[in-house]
Design a protein around this motif. Structure first.
Motif, PDB file in Angstrom:
ATOM      1  N   ASP A   5     119.694 102.585  60.087  1.00 51.84           N
ATOM      2  CA  ASP A   5     119.648 102.186  61.462  1.00 51.84           C
ATOM      3  C   ASP A   5     120.098 100.787  61.703  1.00 51.84           C
ATOM      4  O   ASP A   5     120.877 100.227  61.005  1.00 51.84           O
ATOM      5  N   LYS A   6     119.536 100.192  62.738  1.00 52.06           N
ATOM      6  CA  LYS A   6     120.064  98.979  63.243  1.00 52.06           C
ATOM      7  C   LYS A   6     119.148  97.805  63.158  1.00 52.06           C
ATOM      8  O   LYS A   6     119.575  96.713  62.938  1.00 52.06           O
ATOM      9  N   LEU A  10     115.366  99.590  59.266  1.00 51.35           N
ATOM     10  CA  LEU A  10     115.695 100.948  59.633  1.00 51.35           C
ATOM     11  C   LEU A  10     116.760 101.576  58.768  1.00 51.35           C
ATOM     12  O   LEU A  10     116.940 102.770  58.786  1.00 51.35           O
ATOM     13  N   ASN A 167     119.894 106.780  74.318  1.00 47.91           N
ATOM     14  CA  ASN A 167     120.627 105.535  74.184  1.00 47.91           C
ATOM     15  C   ASN A 167     120.983 104.898  75.517  1.00 47.91           C
ATOM     16  O   ASN A 167     121.094 103.671  75.602  1.00 47.91           O
ATOM     17  N   SER A 171     116.993 103.267  76.793  1.00 45.38           N
ATOM     18  CA  SER A 171     117.326 102.207  75.838  1.00 45.38           C
ATOM     19  C   SER A 171     116.198 101.204  75.673  1.00 45.38           C
ATOM     20  O   SER A 171     116.083 100.562  74.629  1.00 45.38           O
ATOM     21  N   MET A 174     113.866 101.585  72.552  1.00 45.83           N
ATOM     22  CA  MET A 174     114.367 101.428  71.186  1.00 45.83           C
ATOM     23  C   MET A 174     113.395 100.705  70.262  1.00 45.83           C
ATOM     24  O   MET A 174     113.208 101.127  69.115  1.00 45.83           O
ATOM     25  N   ASN A 178     112.004 102.334  66.839  1.00 43.69           N
ATOM     26  CA  ASN A 178     112.132 101.683  65.534  1.00 43.69           C
ATOM     27  C   ASN A 178     110.839 101.784  64.732  1.00 43.69           C
ATOM     28  O   ASN A 178     110.823 102.189  63.569  1.00 43.69           O
ATOM     29  N   SER A 324     116.537 108.915  64.022  1.00 40.13           N
ATOM     30  CA  SER A 324     117.520 108.135  63.284  1.00 40.13           C
ATOM     31  C   SER A 324     118.915 108.329  63.858  1.00 40.13           C
ATOM     32  O   SER A 324     119.702 107.381  63.937  1.00 40.13           O
ATOM     33  N   LEU A 327     119.347 106.112  66.834  1.00 41.45           N
ATOM     34  CA  LEU A 327     119.548 104.720  66.479  1.00 41.45           C
ATOM     35  C   LEU A 327     120.874 104.503  65.755  1.00 41.45           C
ATOM     36  O   LEU A 327     121.494 103.444  65.873  1.00 41.45           O
ATOM     37  N   ALA A 330     123.442 104.034  68.236  1.00 40.07           N
ATOM     38  CA  ALA A 330     123.389 102.676  68.777  1.00 40.07           C
ATOM     39  C   ALA A 330     124.226 101.733  67.921  1.00 40.07           C
ATOM     40  O   ALA A 330     125.003 100.922  68.442  1.00 40.07           O
ATOM     41  N   SER A 331     124.097 101.833  66.593  1.00 41.34           N
ATOM     42  CA  SER A 331     124.899 100.991  65.707  1.00 41.34           C
ATOM     43  C   SER A 331     126.380 101.332  65.820  1.00 41.34           C
ATOM     44  O   SER A 331     127.239 100.449  65.849  1.00 41.34           O
TER      45      SER A 331
END
Length: 499
Positions: A5-6, A10, A167, A171, A174, A178, A324, A327, A330-331
């Motif tokens: 993740d980000k 994560l 997302n 948002s 988030m 996480n 996941s 997220l 998102a990355s």
């Protein structure tokens, strides 16, 4: 892979999930003969089983061990670069900053395109897995159900819709996701390991660690295992996702490399444990590869618990995986946004637009979801769609690693005094670690584009070669006609800002 993740910590989720998917799962590609049988029965073949098909239990285990070690050098190198230059651009930014000025613009531009391709393929792979696993669960509850490829694609679309909603419209949740993901990640790992050790029938250690199998039709066992290691490589990908969220992470020069490194190594050890539990709980590799669900990990669960238990165990895997995927998108969208912001993509102005109300790159998120949908369409015409997507993910990401690590090696050898300060420093071991990481990147890239079995047909062909080559040639064409005029590269932009 996928799916790290980000935010700090994560990236751990990725390694765990992918091992629960490729190690625990090896999703059903079977032998060349099995492919035909499964096609005739209307079942979905998911080539995440490549490690079992090409190598068997011993091959899957030992390939993960050497991949975990080899990838460790890559992760250390990426962590170091993330500390020197914490930015959402990641690899293409590092190439721009560390390469020779003469080649800075060209190498950075091509790396940016391939990085976008890698992350978009990785994002698509997570949605593909969750969607088709749900289809496999339906097969368990209803033995008369005949899964069709197009139905699996619709499930993938549903997963992508969930990703979009969270997302864009949620948002602000988030940070909660996480923390929830970390809790679910650890709990699901513990529950699955305990259930397999306590309830499943167990293999002998000799079978798990020494029983090698070549079921893909290759000329030798060594060649088969090399091709099968794609499962282990995919499981180790994307731990650098945090780097692409650097601009939204506090004290990124320290927090990001720590998250990348510690997340990878801690979860790699967890992955070894769950992989051993999974392999000891598999009565038969052939039966696992030919299971009606198309997912060998569901076959293992069926041998351990009741149907209700299978649903429960799979649910505690799917929930963190879905989070996941959200997220990971998102990355992915941030990396795409960053490259578009530097005028590296067509329609850059639209892609790099930030929503004034939500303060997020909504258009980049939408584009990422659309690309995931398009990549999942491969599933309609090919039984090995997932193999193509993960191979594409591996090949494109390895390419970006090769270029970025090569550039930092060049800078260390010839212009070490020009390197920016680094708060995550490997000291005198830095250069040797970079060199070993580069060698392993080249090794992984070479094997990532091979088909999973022989003979190669239109159904079993690894279409990642075509997509990778197509995008690479497109990036070259875009550079000639547009990029060399409009794209300056992050390093040049930074110099202008400093002036």
């Amino acid at each position: 892979m996928q799916v790290s993740d980000k935010a700090p910590g994560l990236e751990s989720q990725d390694v765990d999930y992918d091992v629960l998917q490729e190690a625990q799962a090896g999703a059903g590609a079977g032998t060349a003969r099995d492919d035909d049988d499964m096609h005739r029965m209307g079942k979905i073949q998911d080539s995440n089983s490549q490690g079992l098909t090409n190598g068997g239990m011993a091959g899957l285990f030992w390939s993960f061990i050497w991949t975990f070690i080899g990838f460790g050098f890559i992760i250390a190198s990426l962590s170091e670069m993330a500390s020197m230059a914490p930015t959402s651009g990641g690899q293409y930014h590092w190439v721009s900053e560390f390469s020779a000025p003469r080649y800075q613009k060209f190498l950075s531009y091509i790396t940016g395109w391939m990085s976008v391709l890698a992350w978009q393929a990785g994002s698509a792979s997570g949605s593909f897995l969750t969607g088709t696993i749900i289809q496999g669960l339906i097969s368990i509850r209803d033995p008369n159900y005949i899964p069709e490829n197009w139905q699996g694609t619709l499930f993938v679309f549903a997963m992508i819709l969930v990703i979009y909603i969270f997302n864009v419209h949620a948002s602000n949740l988030m940070p909660v996701l996480n923390n929830l993901l970390m809790i679910l990640h650890i709990l699901s790992w513990a529950v699955v390991v305990i259930a397999l050790w306590a309830l499943a029938p167990h293999q002998h250690a000799k079978a798990v660690f020494t029983q090698w199998e070549n079921l893909g039709g290759w000329s030798s066992m060594g060649l088969s295992v090399m091709i099968g290691q794609i499962s282990a490589i995919y499981a180790s990908l994307s731990s650098d996702a945090t780097a692409h969220m650097s601009e939204e992470v506090k004290d990124a020069g320290r927090s990001v490399p720590v998250a990348i490194a510690w997340g990878y190594f801690s979860n790699g050890l967890m992955a070894v444990v769950v992989l051993i539990a999974y392999l000891f709980s598999m009565p038969s590799v052939d039966d696992a590869l030919n299971d009606a669900t198309g997912f060998p990990f569901l076959y293992v669960f069926e041998n351990a618990v009741s149907t209700a238990g299978v649903n429960g165990l799979t649910a505690i895997i799917l929930l963190p995986v879905i989070f996941s995927n959200i997220l990971f998108n998102a990355s992915t969208s941030r990396q795409t946004f960053a490259f578009a912001r530097d005028k590296g993509l067509p329609f850059s102005k639209w892609i790099s637009k930030v929503d004034e109300k939500r303060k997020i790159p909504v258009n980049a998120i939408v584009l990422s979801c659309i690309i995931s949908c398009l990549l999942s369409l491969i599933n309609i015409g090919s039984q090995t769609a997932f193999n193509a997507i993960i191979s594409l993910n591996v090949a494109a990401l390895m390419y970006t690693y090769i270029i970025s690590i090569s550039c930092v090696i060049y800078r260390k050898i010839w212009h070490a005094d020009t390197l920016p300060p680094c708060r995550w420093d490997m000291g005198r071991w830095g250069l040797p670690v970079n060199i070993v990481g580069l060698v392993y990147c080249c090794f992984s890239f070479f094997w990532s584009l091979w088909p999973s079995s022989l003979p190669v047909t239109l159904d079993t062909f690894n279409w990642s070669v075509v997509i990778f080559g197509g995008v690479f040639m497109t990036s070259l064409g875009m550079y000639v006609f547009k990029g060399r005029k409009q794209y300056a590269g992050p390093a040049v932009i930074l110099l202008r800002l400093q002036d």
